[in-house]
Every structure is written in C-alpha cells, then in structure tokens.
Design an enzyme around this catalytic site. Structure first.
Site, PDB file in Angstrom:
ATOM      1  N   LEU A   9     -49.341  25.206  30.968  1.00 36.55           N
ATOM      2  CA  LEU A   9     -50.638  24.523  31.024  1.00 36.55           C
ATOM      3  C   LEU A   9     -50.444  23.030  30.793  1.00 36.55           C
ATOM      4  O   LEU A   9     -49.909  22.618  29.758  1.00 36.55           O
ATOM      5  CB  LEU A   9     -51.595  25.092  29.980  1.00 36.55           C
ATOM      6  CG  LEU A   9     -51.794  26.611  29.995  1.00 36.55           C
ATOM      7  CD1 LEU A   9     -52.925  27.016  29.051  1.00 36.55           C
ATOM      8  CD2 LEU A   9     -52.063  27.132  31.400  1.00 36.55           C
ATOM      9  N   ALA A  10     -50.876  22.252  31.761  1.00 38.02           N
ATOM     10  CA  ALA A  10     -50.621  20.804  31.676  1.00 38.02           C
ATOM     11  C   ALA A  10     -51.703  19.994  32.381  1.00 38.02           C
ATOM     12  O   ALA A  10     -51.451  18.930  32.914  1.00 38.02           O
ATOM     13  CB  ALA A  10     -49.258  20.492  32.300  1.00 38.02           C
ATOM     14  N   ALA A  11     -52.933  20.515  32.359  1.00 37.70           N
ATOM     15  CA  ALA A  11     -53.995  19.826  33.103  1.00 37.70           C
ATOM     16  C   ALA A  11     -54.742  18.801  32.267  1.00 37.70           C
ATOM     17  O   ALA A  11     -55.474  17.982  32.796  1.00 37.70           O
ATOM     18  CB  ALA A  11     -54.979  20.846  33.673  1.00 37.70           C
ATOM     19  N   ARG A  16     -56.342  11.580  23.045  1.00 35.94           N
ATOM     20  CA  ARG A  16     -55.982  10.859  21.821  1.00 35.94           C
ATOM     21  C   ARG A  16     -54.756   9.955  21.952  1.00 35.94           C
ATOM     22  O   ARG A  16     -54.464   9.156  21.080  1.00 35.94           O
ATOM     23  CB  ARG A  16     -55.791  11.862  20.662  1.00 35.94           C
ATOM     24  CG  ARG A  16     -57.113  12.304  20.066  1.00 35.94           C
ATOM     25  CD  ARG A  16     -56.930  13.476  19.133  1.00 35.94           C
ATOM     26  NE  ARG A  16     -56.718  14.719  19.863  1.00 35.94           N
ATOM     27  CZ  ARG A  16     -56.401  15.880  19.292  1.00 35.94           C
ATOM     28  NH1 ARG A  16     -56.230  15.940  17.981  1.00 35.94           N
ATOM     29  NH2 ARG A  16     -56.240  16.958  20.014  1.00 35.94           N
ATOM     30  N   THR A  80     -58.485  26.198  28.360  1.00 32.37           N
ATOM     31  CA  THR A  80     -57.197  26.861  28.604  1.00 32.37           C
ATOM     32  C   THR A  80     -57.368  28.196  29.345  1.00 32.37           C
ATOM     33  O   THR A  80     -56.522  28.567  30.168  1.00 32.37           O
ATOM     34  CB  THR A  80     -56.444  27.091  27.280  1.00 32.37           C
ATOM     35  OG1 THR A  80     -57.348  27.695  26.330  1.00 32.37           O
ATOM     36  CG2 THR A  80     -55.928  25.787  26.692  1.00 32.37           C
ATOM     37  N   GLU A 156     -61.052  29.417  17.064  1.00 32.25           N
ATOM     38  CA  GLU A 156     -60.762  27.978  17.101  1.00 32.25           C
ATOM     39  C   GLU A 156     -61.325  27.304  15.851  1.00 32.25           C
ATOM     40  O   GLU A 156     -62.351  27.717  15.317  1.00 32.25           O
ATOM     41  CB  GLU A 156     -61.364  27.350  18.367  1.00 32.25           C
ATOM     42  CG  GLU A 156     -60.654  27.763  19.638  1.00 32.25           C
ATOM     43  CD  GLU A 156     -59.159  27.477  19.582  1.00 32.25           C
ATOM     44  OE1 GLU A 156     -58.756  26.317  19.451  1.00 32.25           O
ATOM     45  OE2 GLU A 156     -58.365  28.452  19.657  1.00 32.25           O
ATOM     46  N   ASN A 379      -6.521 -12.431  36.499  1.00 31.14           N
ATOM     47  CA  ASN A 379      -7.200 -13.255  35.512  1.00 31.14           C
ATOM     48  C   ASN A 379      -8.376 -13.957  36.189  1.00 31.14           C
ATOM     49  O   ASN A 379      -8.175 -14.758  37.104  1.00 31.14           O
ATOM     50  CB  ASN A 379      -6.238 -14.289  34.929  1.00 31.14           C
ATOM     51  CG  ASN A 379      -6.913 -15.057  33.810  1.00 31.14           C
ATOM     52  OD1 ASN A 379      -6.942 -14.608  32.668  1.00 31.14           O
ATOM     53  ND2 ASN A 379      -7.477 -16.207  34.142  1.00 31.14           N
ATOM     54  N   ASN A 388     -22.100 -13.632  46.366  1.00 29.95           N
ATOM     55  CA  ASN A 388     -22.094 -12.403  47.164  1.00 29.95           C
ATOM     56  C   ASN A 388     -23.314 -12.271  48.052  1.00 29.95           C
ATOM     57  O   ASN A 388     -23.372 -11.415  48.897  1.00 29.95           O
ATOM     58  CB  ASN A 388     -21.990 -11.173  46.254  1.00 29.95           C
ATOM     59  CG  ASN A 388     -23.154 -11.071  45.299  1.00 29.95           C
ATOM     60  OD1 ASN A 388     -23.695 -12.082  44.844  1.00 29.95           O
ATOM     61  ND2 ASN A 388     -23.548  -9.858  44.983  1.00 29.95           N
ATOM     62  N   ALA A 425      -8.527 -24.476  39.468  1.00 32.57           N
ATOM     63  CA  ALA A 425      -9.814 -24.539  38.767  1.00 32.57           C
ATOM     64  C   ALA A 425     -10.799 -25.382  39.565  1.00 32.57           C
ATOM     65  O   ALA A 425     -10.418 -26.344  40.223  1.00 32.57           O
ATOM     66  CB  ALA A 425      -9.610 -25.118  37.376  1.00 32.57           C
TER      67      ALA A 425
HETATM   68  C1  UD1 Z   1     -54.980  25.209  21.842  1.00 31.94           C
HETATM   69  C2  UD1 Z   1     -55.480  26.584  21.386  1.00 31.94           C
HETATM   70  C3  UD1 Z   1     -55.370  26.700  19.869  1.00 31.94           C
HETATM   71  C4  UD1 Z   1     -53.975  26.429  19.417  1.00 31.94           C
HETATM   72  C5  UD1 Z   1     -53.470  25.088  19.961  1.00 31.94           C
HETATM   73  C6  UD1 Z   1     -51.994  24.944  19.666  1.00 31.94           C
HETATM   74  C7  UD1 Z   1     -57.228  27.212  22.970  1.00 31.94           C
HETATM   75  C8  UD1 Z   1     -58.676  27.362  23.198  1.00 31.94           C
HETATM   76  N1  UD1 Z   1     -56.848  26.764  21.797  1.00 31.94           N
HETATM   77  O1  UD1 Z   1     -55.880  24.251  21.311  1.00 31.94           O
HETATM   78  O2  UD1 Z   1     -55.762  27.990  19.446  1.00 31.94           O
HETATM   79  O3  UD1 Z   1     -53.922  26.435  17.991  1.00 31.94           O
HETATM   80  O4  UD1 Z   1     -53.634  25.013  21.384  1.00 31.94           O
HETATM   81  O5  UD1 Z   1     -51.514  23.684  20.069  1.00 31.94           O
HETATM   82  O6  UD1 Z   1     -56.440  27.510  23.852  1.00 31.94           O
HETATM   83  N2  UD1 Z   1     -55.100  22.540  29.205  1.00 31.94           N
HETATM   84  C9  UD1 Z   1     -55.308  22.783  30.537  1.00 31.94           C
HETATM   85  N3  UD1 Z   1     -56.577  22.874  31.012  1.00 31.94           N
HETATM   86  C10 UD1 Z   1     -57.662  22.773  30.209  1.00 31.94           C
HETATM   87  C11 UD1 Z   1     -57.438  22.553  28.832  1.00 31.94           C
HETATM   88  C12 UD1 Z   1     -56.152  22.440  28.363  1.00 31.94           C
HETATM   89  O7  UD1 Z   1     -54.355  22.894  31.309  1.00 31.94           O
HETATM   90  O8  UD1 Z   1     -58.782  22.889  30.709  1.00 31.94           O
HETATM   91  C13 UD1 Z   1     -53.725  22.423  28.719  1.00 31.94           C
HETATM   92  C14 UD1 Z   1     -53.456  21.093  28.057  1.00 31.94           C
HETATM   93  O9  UD1 Z   1     -52.984  20.162  29.004  1.00 31.94           O
HETATM   94  C15 UD1 Z   1     -52.410  21.446  27.035  1.00 31.94           C
HETATM   95  C16 UD1 Z   1     -52.715  22.887  26.678  1.00 31.94           C
HETATM   96  O10 UD1 Z   1     -53.521  23.405  27.727  1.00 31.94           O
HETATM   97  O11 UD1 Z   1     -51.113  21.362  27.557  1.00 31.94           O
HETATM   98  C17 UD1 Z   1     -53.469  23.008  25.348  1.00 31.94           C
HETATM   99  O12 UD1 Z   1     -54.692  22.321  25.453  1.00 31.94           O
HETATM  100  P1  UD1 Z   1     -55.332  21.523  24.253  1.00 31.94           P
HETATM  101  O13 UD1 Z   1     -56.585  20.899  24.700  1.00 31.94           O
HETATM  102  O14 UD1 Z   1     -54.311  20.634  23.656  1.00 31.94           O
HETATM  103  O15 UD1 Z   1     -55.676  22.742  23.278  1.00 31.94           O
HETATM  104  P2  UD1 Z   1     -55.885  22.674  21.727  1.00 31.94           P
HETATM  105  O16 UD1 Z   1     -57.230  22.168  21.429  1.00 31.94           O
HETATM  106  O17 UD1 Z   1     -54.726  21.980  21.122  1.00 31.94           O
END
Ligand code: UD1
Ligand code: CA
Length: 462
Positions: A9-11, A16, A80, A156, A379, A388, A425
C-alpha cells in the site's frame, strides 16, 4: 507452501512530511522507502507483486520502473481497505495467500515476514496479523483480544475508547490473508468511523464474526515495524540503519574514529584495517579494500577503492576506480568512470573525468584531466589542463608511458603525446609529439638589458 501474492500500500500522500515528493519515495539509507519493503519481501518468492499508488502515481511508478512490479491506481484514496478493494483485480484471481505490506514501514525484515507467513500457513488461519507492543501506542490501531487471548478486532486510535487506548499491543499494518476468505468480505467494509474511511483493519472483525480464525505474530523489535509519518521519524530510522551498519563494520575490523559522524550505506563493503575519519560518506555499493585510510570530509559513491589506498581530506569520488596503494587528495575530484592505476598520486585540486591513468602516474597539483588516456609512470605537471571540449564535442588526449608534462601546459585534444616525450613547461600543445621528443610550444623570452633601470631614472628626472 501455496502461492503468495504481495500487495504494497503506497497511495497516501504523507501529509505530515510536508513534501511534494510522495512519502514512499523519500530516501532512507540511500533508497526510497518502498524499495526497502520490496527488497525485504523479495526472498519470499511471490508470484506477483502489486503496488497501490495514488498520490503522484506516475512519479511513484516511474521511480520503481526498474523493479518488476504491477500497479493499481487508487483515486481518490478512501482508506487502506479501499486500497485493497481497488487492487482486487490483481489479487482475487490468485490462489493461496495475500501478504499486505505498507510502503512506509521500511525496516521490516525478511525473517519476520517469513515467520508471519509460516505461522499463517501452519495454522490455517483466514488472516494473521503482525503486531508489536509500544510504550507509547498513541495513534496506532490497537489489537483487541478476548479473554483467553484470541484476537477479536482492531480498533483505530481515533475510534478507540479510553480503555482500549490503554492497550499497548498495536497493529503494524502488515498482514497475511487467505485470498479466498478475504475476497468474501473485502467488499463488506463500511466507512462508518471517525475518519470516514474504509479500514482494512475492519477485516479482522468481519472474519471473526464469521467465526474464522485470525492469528497474531508479535514482532519483538518495534523499530523493525515502525512506520514513517514525519521527517523526525525518518531521521530516527536513518540513525538506526546507520548505527547497525557501522557496528557490523567495526566487528569486521574497520576502525571508525567517530561513528556519530560517519555515514556508510548498507550496501557498501569495507576491508579490515581500513580507517574512516569523521564526516566520511560512502554510498551506492562502494567497495573499499583493506588497509585504506579515508580522511575527513570525503564522499565516495558507486566506486571501487583497492587495498591500501589513502584518500586525503575533502575529496569527491564518483563512479570511479582507484588502484591499490594510490593516494588521492586533498581536494581531488574523480568522476565518470575514471580509473586510476596502482601506486598513483592524485593531489590537490585535481579534477579527473572519464579518464584512465596508469600505475605510478602522478598528477599532484591543480589539473583538469578529461577524456584522457594516460599511461604508466607519467608525470603530469602542476596546472596541466586537457582542453577536451571544442564547444561541440569532447575529444581525447592520449599520453603514453613515461611522458613528462611540464607545469602549466595545455593539451588541446585530440592530441597524442608519444612514449617518453617531454613537454616544456607552459606549452600549448596542439600537434602530436613524437616518441622521446621535447616539445616547446610557447613564445620566446626576450630580455631587454637595463630596461628597468632606465625607466626608474627617467621617472626621477621628471
Ligand atoms: C494504519 C492502520 C493502523 C496501524 C498503522 C500502522 C488502518 C485503518 N490503520 O494506520 O491500524 O496501526 O497503519 O502503521 O489501516 N494507504 C493507501 N491508500 C489509502 C490510505 C493509505 O494506499 O487510502 C497506504 C499509505 O500510503 C500507507 C499505508 O497505506 O503506506 C498506511 O496508511 P496510513 O494512512 O499511514 O495508515 P495509518 O493511519 O498509519
Ligand atoms: Ca502510517
């Protein structure tokens, strides 16, 4: 063991971090956060790996284009759980299990993931989550267990009661799911919570309601599963990675004068009895041999330094090779695949680009050598410049073995100085110099007798 599919998951934007760069592309120990995750999971031999991208999706995809990954685009980002739903076409058709990872938890180890997977498979659970215990669990999802210890749900922080907030065991955001079981419930998530998001964590409660088994593996080292949400946390993890690497190097026989100010990336190798002084940066797979001395304020990147080399203060060495027992610096700059032979000497304020210098060759002071092929025992006098670049293209300077280039010479490329020749030189050389010849290419000196005295006398008369 059955098939394993990976979902990273990386969206998220990483609000912050206050950055235009997506969170997962911020660098830790010289690599984007998400690459650490991909590398940790690689040895588990997944049948497919899918990354869920959203914020700056194109930028994340192109930064990872060298890895064989698939991508699912989540737009907008509704949590997520929503991310896992959006990627459904990638994982639902597969057999076996789905390992869900967060792109912002970079220090997760292969061993811990393997432990999670092993227990998951052995127990036959529908889901197995990775938890850890924190002194300050504020902000994280809490693992709510029943009497007897079975997991009931994850709550959460923002939705938790005061009593639940006292639970020290948190969800790391890393889980294994049986694909068939996850597929049955994933569309049943609701966004009725304080953040109006679809939480993946709610899958635990949904599976338990169907009386399915959910297991937990506890990770004893919280640093390994800590996520990055701020620049402060990024710096904390950087320090952890760095200290671990330096400790290992010292155990392997490398002297590090001041570990607090020495920066060595994890993929760097250094031989025994080498010494690193403060403010040394070694990056991008650099290899330093045994018995080398790297003095303060040196940065070496993607380079090979053979045994017994001394790099004096304040040098920059990029994508280059320095042969055994050579000395470089102070204030030298080697770049673009420069290769220095053994027992050579590259001194003060010498810049060398895309050139080869043979064994025992010296360029000790104030030179620019670019696109040059320089033999052994040459040397290169102080202030020698290879010209160059003619404004359109780069040309080659060839200096054969045993040549002596006098100080302050310019060599206008393309030009060849044959074996054993001398350059007087101050010469500006634009034609090839034959073997063993002396080339003088400067205007002749004229001495005007008594000129200065006469000038003084005429001034006095005025
Ligand atoms: C999440 C967990 C939490 C856990 C914590 C650990 C949920 C609801 N909560 O919270 O229980 O303790 O991680 O670090 O899952 N992401 C998406 N799409 C989205 C939202 C997030 O791809 O719509 C990705 C983010 O890029 C990130 C990861 O999911 O890589 C976690 O998302 P983040 O928003 O950081 O979740 P936390 O609030 O930290
Ligand atoms: Ca997070």
């Amino acid at each position: 063991m059955g098939d394993l599919t990976l979902l990273i998951l990386a969206a998220g934007k990483g609000t912050r971090l206050k950055s235009t760069l997506p969170k997962v592309l911020h660098q830790l120990a010289g690599k984007p956060l998400i690459e650490h995750v991909v590398e940790a999971a690689g040895p588990l031999m997944p049948v497919a790996t899918c990354v869920v991208v959203g914020y700056e999706a194109g930028r994340v995809q192109s930064a990872l284009s060298h890895l064989s990954l698939q991508f699912a685009v989540q737009e907008p980002q509704l949590g997520t759980g929503h991310a896992v739903q959006v990627a459904g076409t990638f994982w639902k058709p597969n057999e076996g299990d789905l390992l869900v990872l967060s792109g912002d938890v970079p220090l997760i180890s292969t061993q811990t993931l393997q432990r999670l997977l092993d227990q998951h498979v052995r127990s036959g659970a529908s889901a197995t989550l990775l938890s850890t215990r924190l002194k300050d669990p504020t902000g994280y999802g809490r693992v709510v267990r029943r009497m007897g210890g079975d997991v009931e749900r994850i709550v959460e922080h923002k939705d938790a009661t005061d009593e639940q907030r006292r639970i020290p065991e948190i969800n790391t955001g890393i889980y294994c799911f049986a694909i068939a079981d996850l597929a049955q419930i994933i569309d049943g998530l609701s966004a009725e919570n304080s953040q109006k998001e679809y939480y993946l964590t709610d899958c635990v409660g949904l599976l338990r309601k169907q009386n399915r088994r959910v297991g937990v593996v506890v990770c004893e080292d919280p640093a390994e599963v800590s996520g990055i949400n701020s620049r402060g946390e990024l710096a904390d993890l950087e320090r952890i990675v760095r200290q671990k690497k330096l400790k290992q190097l010292m155990e392997d026989g490398v002297t590090i004068i001041d570990p607090a100010s020495t920066y060595v990336e994890p993929n760097v190798q250094i031989g025994a009895d080498s010494v690193l002084y403060p403010n040394v940066f070694l990056e991008k797979g650099t290899i330093v041999g045994a018995g080398c001395q790297i003095y303060p304020n040196v940065r070496i990147s993607a380079s090979m330094i053979e045994d017994g080399v001394v790099v004096l203060d304040s040098c920059l060495i990029l994508e280059s090779h320095v042969g055994a027992r050579s000395q470089v610096g102070p204030f030298a700059h080697l770049k673009n695949h420069t290769v220095i032979g053994s027992q050579a000497r590259i001194g003060n304020f010498v810049e060398i680009k895309n050139s080869r210098l043979g064994d025992r060759t010296k360029a000790a002071h104030l030179s620019y050598l670019g696109d040059a092929e320089i033999g052994q025992d040459v040397n290169v006098g102080a202030g020698t410049i290879t010209c160059n670049y003619d404004g359109t293209s780069k040309n080659k300077t060839i200096i054969e073995d045993g040549v002596f280039v006098g100080s302050d010479s310019q060599l206008i490329a393309p030009v060849t100085i044959h074996r054993g020749a001398y350059i007087a030189a101050g010469s500006t050389i634009q034609e090839d110099v034959p073997e063993d010849a002396l080339a003088i290419a400067r205007s002749q000196q004229v001495n005007k007798e008594h000129w200065a005295r006469k000038k003084r006398e005429s001034r006095r008369k005025e």
